[in-house]
Design a protein around this motif. Structure first.
Motif, PDB file in Angstrom:
ATOM      1  N   ALA A  81       0.838  -1.200   0.000  1.00  0.00           N
ATOM      2  CA  ALA A  81       0.000   0.000   0.000  1.00  0.00           C
ATOM      3  C   ALA A  81       0.871   1.247   0.000  1.00  0.00           C
ATOM      4  CB  ALA A  81      -0.926  -0.007   1.212  1.00  0.00           C
ATOM      5  N   SER A  82       0.295   2.356  -0.436  1.00  0.00           N
ATOM      6  CA  SER A  82       1.035   3.617  -0.484  1.00  0.00           C
ATOM      7  C   SER A  82       1.193   4.193   0.917  1.00  0.00           C
ATOM      8  CB  SER A  82       0.301   4.620  -1.375  1.00  0.00           C
ATOM      9  OG  SER A  82      -0.952   4.973  -0.800  1.00  0.00           O
ATOM     10  N   ASP A  83       2.141   5.117   1.047  1.00  0.00           N
ATOM     11  CA  ASP A  83       2.347   5.774   2.341  1.00  0.00           C
ATOM     12  C   ASP A  83       1.105   6.547   2.770  1.00  0.00           C
ATOM     13  OD1 ASP A  83       4.865   4.759   2.565  1.00  0.00           O
ATOM     14  OD2 ASP A  83       5.920   6.612   2.072  1.00  0.00           O
ATOM     15  N   GLU A  84       0.398   7.121   1.806  1.00  0.00           N
ATOM     16  CA  GLU A  84      -0.817   7.865   2.143  1.00  0.00           C
ATOM     17  C   GLU A  84      -1.878   6.943   2.730  1.00  0.00           C
ATOM     18  OE1 GLU A  84      -4.137  10.858   0.094  1.00  0.00           O
ATOM     19  OE2 GLU A  84      -2.573   9.918  -1.121  1.00  0.00           O
ATOM     20  N   GLN A  85      -2.023   5.746   2.149  1.00  0.00           N
ATOM     21  CA  GLN A  85      -2.994   4.790   2.677  1.00  0.00           C
ATOM     22  C   GLN A  85      -2.582   4.285   4.056  1.00  0.00           C
ATOM     23  OE1 GLN A  85      -2.877   2.049  -0.600  1.00  0.00           O
ATOM     24  NE2 GLN A  85      -4.550   3.057  -1.704  1.00  0.00           N
ATOM     25  N   LEU A  86      -1.292   4.061   4.240  1.00  0.00           N
ATOM     26  CA  LEU A  86      -0.802   3.668   5.565  1.00  0.00           C
ATOM     27  C   LEU A  86      -1.047   4.779   6.580  1.00  0.00           C
ATOM     28  CD1 LEU A  86       2.596   2.006   4.566  1.00  0.00           C
ATOM     29  CD2 LEU A  86       0.565   0.822   5.389  1.00  0.00           C
ATOM     30  N   THR A  87      -0.874   6.023   6.134  1.00  0.00           N
ATOM     31  CA  THR A  87      -1.098   7.165   7.025  1.00  0.00           C
ATOM     32  C   THR A  87      -2.556   7.245   7.458  1.00  0.00           C
ATOM     33  OG1 THR A  87       0.732   8.435   6.075  1.00  0.00           O
ATOM     34  CG2 THR A  87      -0.999   9.685   7.181  1.00  0.00           C
ATOM     35  N   ILE A  88      -3.466   6.961   6.547  1.00  0.00           N
ATOM     36  CA  ILE A  88      -4.894   7.008   6.883  1.00  0.00           C
ATOM     37  C   ILE A  88      -5.211   6.006   7.992  1.00  0.00           C
ATOM     38  CG2 ILE A  88      -7.206   6.494   6.009  1.00  0.00           C
ATOM     39  CD1 ILE A  88      -6.295   7.633   3.303  1.00  0.00           C
ATOM     40  N   MET A  89      -4.735   4.769   7.855  1.00  0.00           N
ATOM     41  CA  MET A  89      -5.028   3.750   8.871  1.00  0.00           C
ATOM     42  C   MET A  89      -4.294   4.043  10.175  1.00  0.00           C
ATOM     43  SD  MET A  89      -7.269   1.723   7.685  1.00  0.00           S
ATOM     44  CE  MET A  89      -7.202   0.628   9.080  1.00  0.00           C
ATOM     45  N   ALA A  90      -3.056   4.524  10.081  1.00  0.00           N
ATOM     46  CA  ALA A  90      -2.308   4.860  11.296  1.00  0.00           C
ATOM     47  C   ALA A  90      -2.972   6.016  12.034  1.00  0.00           C
ATOM     48  CB  ALA A  90      -0.866   5.213  10.948  1.00  0.00           C
ATOM     49  N   SER A  91      -3.524   6.970  11.290  1.00  0.00           N
ATOM     50  CA  SER A  91      -4.212   8.103  11.915  1.00  0.00           C
ATOM     51  C   SER A  91      -5.480   7.643  12.627  1.00  0.00           C
ATOM     52  CB  SER A  91      -4.548   9.160  10.861  1.00  0.00           C
ATOM     53  OG  SER A  91      -3.369   9.650  10.238  1.00  0.00           O
TER      54      SER A  91
END
Length: 471
Positions: free
Chosen positions: A220-230
């Motif tokens: 997955a992209s960093d943006e998608q990882l950021t969404i779930m981490a957020s």
């Protein structure tokens, strides 16, 4: 003779009875004559208290005083999640007689204590009202307290869920967060599936990047990882978990609430890490329904309530940067970057105990730099630095021709190059004063055509007959 023998027999019988009574009292009560005379051997301890070489009577007196001090300084904590409760000294009683009865000379011995079940039940109900304790569970907790205080060493900490397994069946949803999205991309779906059912073990540290390492969701992209981490960070703030590492992006990720971003950047090594300080485990659940991604944390309920909030949100208007270009038509403006407002989000958290505010914690201050608006304008025409036109409209070359005796005329005759420089500034061929006079008295439009235009590098630009710049 017989009466005398009978009397002697009675005396012996009475003596034996008395001796038997002393032995029985010594054996069962510990207060007999011989017990009071007999002393304990070397290295005889009851908990931390030394009764070596003391008679039982002296040892009893000493332990009575020691136990009294111990009860006054009792420090036994009962822990459930984020709450610890001190057991009142009135609930625990140390038994001197029972302790001495089982004490072995020359050895380390335990203290004997008893816990009031009624008193303990009241303590549990008053402090852990969100949990239910049966009579058997109260008795189990009381027995554990009696075992813990046998050493006589304080403080003691007892984590109740370890000894009352039924408490784990009282788990519930403790925290949640959502993210609105119309369609679920593959990357987000893979992350969601890998996180669903993940258990956060007691006293462990969780790394978002490590938990997904080697799994398909790592694509997955960093943006998608950021969404779930957020989303996980938002939910974690509703617990007593300790945030060890959390970062933000240079620009807030789309649809993520300001103040609750947890950026993931694998190239820069930006991770989201937290620790579970509790003695119980938690489970992460994820699902996607009705165009909404939801993340929840399930576990044994906390005694306190944690409510994060954005206390202050400040926006900053972007600046405008203007660039000039000869390739932009006069009067028109090209927008290269629309710009973006800057943000500053201050997050705090309320900690409530039984509905009352116990603490108002500082969590974070996130700042996102405003992105400037960039525009490109038509290149501004600069004035000709060689144009010596006077305010009355007459050129310097014209005044020189009208006054041949002037120093200007003398300079022209002596230095033809000066005359050429002056005339070139007005666009008049050198050596033709009549044309020079007509040029100075011409229209304003003629003057505009004679102006020199410079590009951004300070070079004189050339134009074709149609007025278009020549590269």
């Amino acid at each position: 003779m017989k009466p005398k023998l009978y009397t002697i027999t009675l005396l012996w019988a009475a003596a034996l009875l008395a001796l038997s009574t002393l032995f029985v009292q010594d054996t069962y009560a510990g207060d007999g004559f011989f017990s009071n005379i007999k002393r304990f051997g070397k290295h005889t301890y009851v908990g931390p208290f030394d009764i070596s070489k003391l008679s039982r009577k002296k040892a009893k007196e000493k332990l009575a005083a020691d136990f009294s001090d111990l009860e006054q300084n009792l420090a036994v904590e009962l822990l459930v999640q984020d709450e610890s409760v001190e057991v009142p000294s009135e609930v625990v009683t140390f038994d001197v007689d029972s302790t001495l009865s089982q004490a072995a000379s020359g050895q380390d011995n335990s203290l004997i204590a008893s816990v009031s079940r009624d008193g303990l039940r009241t303590v549990l109900k008053q402090n852990f009202d969100s949990l239910a304790f049966s009579e058997d569970e109260v008795d189990t907790v009381a027995t554990k307290i009696e075992e813990y205080v046998r050493s006589g060493i304080m403080p003691q900490r007892i984590h109740l869920p370890e000894y009352v397994p039924n408490l784990y069946s009282q788990t519930q949803t403790l925290a949640s967060s959502t993210y609105s999205i119309n369609e679920l991309p593959k990357g987000l779906r893979l992350i969601m599936e890998d996180l669903n059912g993940t258990e956060i073990q007691p006293n462990t540290t969780f790394s978002f990047m490590e938990i997904l390492e080697g799994k398909e969701s790592a694509s997955a992209s960093d943006e998608q990882l950021t969404i779930m981490a957020s989303m996980l960070y938002t939910a974690a703030l509703q617990t007593n978990w300790i945030i060890d590492e959390r970062n933000i992006s240079s620009e807030l990720t789309a649809e993520v609430q300001p103040g609750f971003e947890a950026a993931i950047n694998r190239q820069l090594g930006l991770d989201f890490i937290f620790s579970n300080p509790n003695q119980t485990s938690f489970t992460i659940h994820t699902k996607w329904t009705n165009s909404q991604l939801e993340l929840t944390i399930e576990g044994l309920p906390f005694v306190r309530t944690y409510e994060p909030e954005v206390e202050k949100l400040t926006t900053y208007e972007p600046k405008t940067v203007i660039r000039y270009s000869a390739f932009v038509s006069p009067g028109s403006v090209e927008t290269l970057e629309v710009g973006k407002k800057g943000l500053e989000a201050t997050v705090k958290r309320k900690v409530l105990l039984n509905g009352s505010l116990e603490e108002y914690e500082d969590v974070s201050v996130d700042f996102y730099v405003p992105q400037p608006r960039i525009e490109r304008h038509h290149l501004v025409q600069a004035e000709n630095p060689f144009d010596n036109t006077n305010q009355d409209g007459n050129s310097s070359s014209e005044s020189n021709s009208a006054n041949p005796d002037s120093s200007g005329s003398d300079n022209t005759s002596k230095n033809p190059s000066n005359s050429e420089s002056n005339t070139s500034g007005t666009g008049t061929p050198p050596g033709n004063p009549s044309l020079n006079s007509n040029a100075s008295g011409g229209s304003a439009g003629g003057k505009e055509d004679d102006k020199i235009i410079y590009d951004k590098g300070g070079n004189i630009m050339k134009f074709d007959e149609n007025g278009n710049p020549i590269d």
